[in-house]
Design an enzyme around this catalytic site. Structure first.
Site, PDB file in Angstrom:
ATOM      1  CB  SER A 126      28.425  33.494   6.847  1.00 53.16           C
ATOM      2  OG  SER A 126      28.423  33.179   8.420  1.00 53.16           O
ATOM      3  CB  CYS A 164      24.389  33.210  -1.536  1.00 51.44           C
ATOM      4  SG  CYS A 164      23.077  32.327  -2.411  1.00 51.44           S
ATOM      5  CD  GLU A 166      29.407  36.331   1.267  1.00 50.56           C
ATOM      6  OE1 GLU A 166      29.298  35.875   2.308  1.00 50.56           O
ATOM      7  OE2 GLU A 166      28.470  35.946   0.562  1.00 50.56           O
TER       8      GLU A 166
HETATM    9  P1  NAD Z   1      24.909  34.002   9.220  1.00 45.29           P
HETATM   10  O1  NAD Z   1      25.817  32.697   9.193  1.00 45.29           O
HETATM   11  O2  NAD Z   1      25.421  35.108  10.104  1.00 45.29           O
HETATM   12  O3  NAD Z   1      23.591  33.676   9.814  1.00 45.29           O
HETATM   13  C1  NAD Z   1      22.771  32.300   9.125  1.00 45.29           C
HETATM   14  C2  NAD Z   1      21.912  31.675  10.541  1.00 45.29           C
HETATM   15  O4  NAD Z   1      23.067  31.151  11.546  1.00 45.29           O
HETATM   16  C3  NAD Z   1      21.022  32.595  11.090  1.00 45.29           C
HETATM   17  O5  NAD Z   1      19.730  31.929  11.517  1.00 45.29           O
HETATM   18  C4  NAD Z   1      21.889  32.896  12.486  1.00 45.29           C
HETATM   19  O6  NAD Z   1      21.077  33.109  13.660  1.00 45.29           O
HETATM   20  C5  NAD Z   1      22.654  31.915  12.808  1.00 45.29           C
HETATM   21  N1  NAD Z   1      24.051  32.182  13.330  1.00 45.29           N
HETATM   22  C6  NAD Z   1      24.733  33.256  13.156  1.00 45.29           C
HETATM   23  N2  NAD Z   1      25.791  33.277  14.060  1.00 45.29           N
HETATM   24  C7  NAD Z   1      25.803  32.152  14.527  1.00 45.29           C
HETATM   25  C8  NAD Z   1      26.803  31.598  15.431  1.00 45.29           C
HETATM   26  N3  NAD Z   1      27.739  31.905  15.849  1.00 45.29           N
HETATM   27  N4  NAD Z   1      26.486  29.991  15.811  1.00 45.29           N
HETATM   28  C9  NAD Z   1      25.414  29.470  15.721  1.00 45.29           C
HETATM   29  N5  NAD Z   1      24.407  29.892  14.685  1.00 45.29           N
HETATM   30  C10 NAD Z   1      24.498  31.409  14.162  1.00 45.29           C
HETATM   31  O7  NAD Z   1      24.648  34.481   7.646  1.00 45.29           O
HETATM   32  P2  NAD Z   1      23.413  35.804   7.272  1.00 45.29           P
HETATM   33  O8  NAD Z   1      24.448  37.024   7.463  1.00 45.29           O
HETATM   34  O9  NAD Z   1      22.336  35.710   7.917  1.00 45.29           O
HETATM   35  O10 NAD Z   1      23.300  35.425   5.585  1.00 45.29           O
HETATM   36  C11 NAD Z   1      24.184  35.950   4.760  1.00 45.29           C
HETATM   37  C12 NAD Z   1      25.332  34.855   4.513  1.00 45.29           C
HETATM   38  O11 NAD Z   1      24.420  33.568   3.998  1.00 45.29           O
HETATM   39  C13 NAD Z   1      26.234  35.169   3.314  1.00 45.29           C
HETATM   40  O12 NAD Z   1      27.599  34.820   3.730  1.00 45.29           O
HETATM   41  C14 NAD Z   1      25.480  34.676   2.059  1.00 45.29           C
HETATM   42  O13 NAD Z   1      26.515  34.082   1.086  1.00 45.29           O
HETATM   43  C15 NAD Z   1      25.244  33.355   2.718  1.00 45.29           C
HETATM   44  N6  NAD Z   1      23.832  32.561   1.971  1.00 45.29           N
HETATM   45  C16 NAD Z   1      24.461  31.420   1.373  1.00 45.29           C
HETATM   46  C17 NAD Z   1      23.512  30.692   0.468  1.00 45.29           C
HETATM   47  C18 NAD Z   1      23.917  29.279  -0.043  1.00 45.29           C
HETATM   48  O14 NAD Z   1      23.083  28.862  -0.889  1.00 45.29           O
HETATM   49  N7  NAD Z   1      24.985  29.064  -0.437  1.00 45.29           N
HETATM   50  C19 NAD Z   1      22.183  31.355   0.355  1.00 45.29           C
HETATM   51  C20 NAD Z   1      21.826  32.479   1.199  1.00 45.29           C
HETATM   52  C21 NAD Z   1      22.816  33.288   2.040  1.00 45.29           C
END
Ligand code: NAD
Length: 497
Positions: free
Chosen positions: A227, A282, A383
């Protein structure tokens, strides 16, 4: 008894030191299927040190030798395709065919990376001056971290693993804590393929594990997908600790529909792009920007019928359109956005909250369709990451373009039209990283690179394609001469002639 998973290092599963855990759910039943250890500093130290110990020897192997392991890894993934898809579906909730599709797209990056002997070639200039040649070469960085989201537990790790391992780096993968079983299986298959112990490691956990990777001096580079708030944090923190970093964030992808578009094609494309994988992509389309009321009326009527008819159920149940959402908290958050949209004055044409599967068990939500959404509403701005499509009505193609450009996200965008001129103009002018012309989910293939603009990516390099090779290597430029005798000292800046 509910199993407890582990980390993966030195080519085998590694039990955790930390006693903190988090539940992994089966989203189709709502039951806790396993517990995941959340790494502490001791776990991170062990895994990073194991990776560092393997880095030199792997980086020194020839590129062709490393490619042989990638070929074998791809073969094993294909041989285990159905079992891997099941691991994905059971923890993520996407239907099996979709899970197989994501594995396929990830393996395409491995296939591209198998060409590493060619892709890593440097440049050579013969005789840049009298008797002097110059060449450049690419060398691996060492230990690199890959931090991945829940929505593609195979494809996104493979985006990073392919170029990182092929170029001679060793990887510590920190997968999402929601669906780590697929990444753990990929690590096992890498070992079976002959990947040396310590080259592909998995550190499970949450922010504590991520922070350990962002600050550890042995970690040279961080690739993140998730995210936007976390992407921004990772970009800043890793940069502050002197690491190379690419951090891909969230999205709000628009699809512009011009009045000359074939509405049957548009409806087909939007159904898959908005509701496939329950909107947890995404590159999902969450906004349809429709030019003209007549076009919007006709499109909304077509979509409404099909959204009501979406076949929803357990992802392994058969030929369904949509499974559950990943957790109950996420399902509830998406449902709250539907309520917010109603409160803000949008027209709710189909209400996914009313679907019979919402009563449970499992984390189900039906597809929702909004019409007459405006740009100030939270359902337009944020989103949602769920099965919700918002139709925005505009009066011209220029207004549609301006709307796409004013959004803070710029991951993907699409236009549907029969006019080549209108499509070309849009593709040229729109401020967005990936553009589809009569293609609703324009995900670039492995030999191009993947990346958004604006708040969808904080990175100089995209994922995969040649950008992947560049991100995971450092360039060294060598100037050489082999003189006979001496020509005396020179105290001026050398000028090549
Ligand atoms: P997220 O940001 O919650 O988590 C992603 C990763 O970050 C995970 O491994 C998680 O453990 C870690 N994380 C979560 N909170 C954290 C924090 N506070 N500090 C450090 N690390 C942390 O995302 P999600 O819910 O797993 O996935 C969905 C999101 O990913 C959506 O926003 C989607 O659009 C995005 N996404 C983007 C792409 C792209 O290529 N732009 C591709 C796939 C998904």
């Amino acid at each position: 008894m509910t199993p407890t998973l582990s980390h993966f290092a030195r080519g085998a599963r590694l039990p955790a030191h930390s006693t903190r855990t988090s539940p992994i759910y089966d989203p189709a039943t709502g039951r806790v299927a396993a517990h995941l250890p959340l790494a502490d500093a001791t776990d991170a130290r062990r895994v990073i040190d194991d990776a560092a110990a393997a880095a030199g020897a792997w980086g020194e192997r020839s590129a062709s030798d490393r490619a042989q392991v990638l070929f074998k890894f791809r073969e094993l993934c294909l041989a285990n395709r159905d079992a891997i898809a099941r691991l994905i579906s059971n923890e993520h909730g996407k239907v099996l065919a979709d899970a197989r599709g994501e594995l396929q797209r990830g393996l395409e990056v491995i296939e591209f990376a198998c060409g590493i002997p060619h892709l890593m070639k440097g440049e050579f200039s013969d005789g840049v001056s009298r008797g002097i040649d110059m060449h450049s070469l690419r060398q691996p960085l060492g230990v690199v971290a890959a931090i991945t989201p829940f929505n593609f537990p195979a494809m996104v790790p493979l985006w990073m693993l392919g170029p990182a391992l092929a170029t001679g780096n060793v990887v510590v993968l920190k997968p999402s804590e929601r669906d780590p079983s697929c990444p753990l299986r990929l690590a096992e298959l890498w070992s079976e393929a002959g990947g040396p112990p310590g080259t592909f490691n998995v550190l499970n956990g949450d922010k504590e594990a991520v922070d350990a990777l962002l600050t550890d001096p042995l970690v040279q580079a961080v690739s993140f997908v998730g995210s936007t708030p976390v992407a921004r944090y990772v970009h800043e923190a890793a940069g502050k600790h002197g690491k190379r970093v690419q951090a891909m964030g969230g999205a709000k992808n628009h699809c512009v529909v011009l009045p000359d578009a074939d509405l049957a094609q548009v409806a087909d494309a939007l159904m898959g792009a908005a509701y496939g994988s329950a909107g947890e992509r995404c590159m999902a389309i969450s906004i349809a920007v429709v030019v003209g009321d007549a076009t919007a009326d006709a499109l909304v009527a077509r979509l409404a019928e099909r959204v009501r008819a979406l076949e929803i159920g357990a992802p392994t149940e058969g030929n369904l359109d949509m499974g559950p959402l990943v957790t109950s908290a996420h399902r509830d958050r998406v449902a709250e956005y539907v309520s917010a949209g109603v409160a803000e004055g949008a027209t709710l044409v189909v209400d996914g909250r009313a679907h019979p599967r919402v009563a449970g068990p499992g984390f189900f939500l039906g597809g929702s369709l909004f019409d007459r959404v405006t740009s100030g509403m939270s359902i337009y701005q944020d989103e949602i990451f769920g099965p919700v499509l918002c139709v925005v009505r505009v009066s011209s193609a220029d207004e549609a373009l301006a709307l796409c450009d004013s959004h803070r996200y710029g991951n993907g965008v699409a236009i549907f039209t029969r006019s080549g001129g209108a499509a070309r103009d849009f593709a040229h002018r729109v401020q967005c990283g990936m553009v589809g012309v009569n293609v609703a989910i324009p995900v670039p293939l492995a030999f191009y690179s993947f990346g958004g603009w604006k708040e969808s990516a904080f990175a100089d390099h995209n994922q995969h394609g040649m950008d992947g090779v560049r991100f995971y290597t450092r360039v060294k430029t060598v100037t050489s001469r082999w003189p006979e005798g001496t020509s005396g000292a020179s105290f001026v800046m050398p000028v090549l002639r």
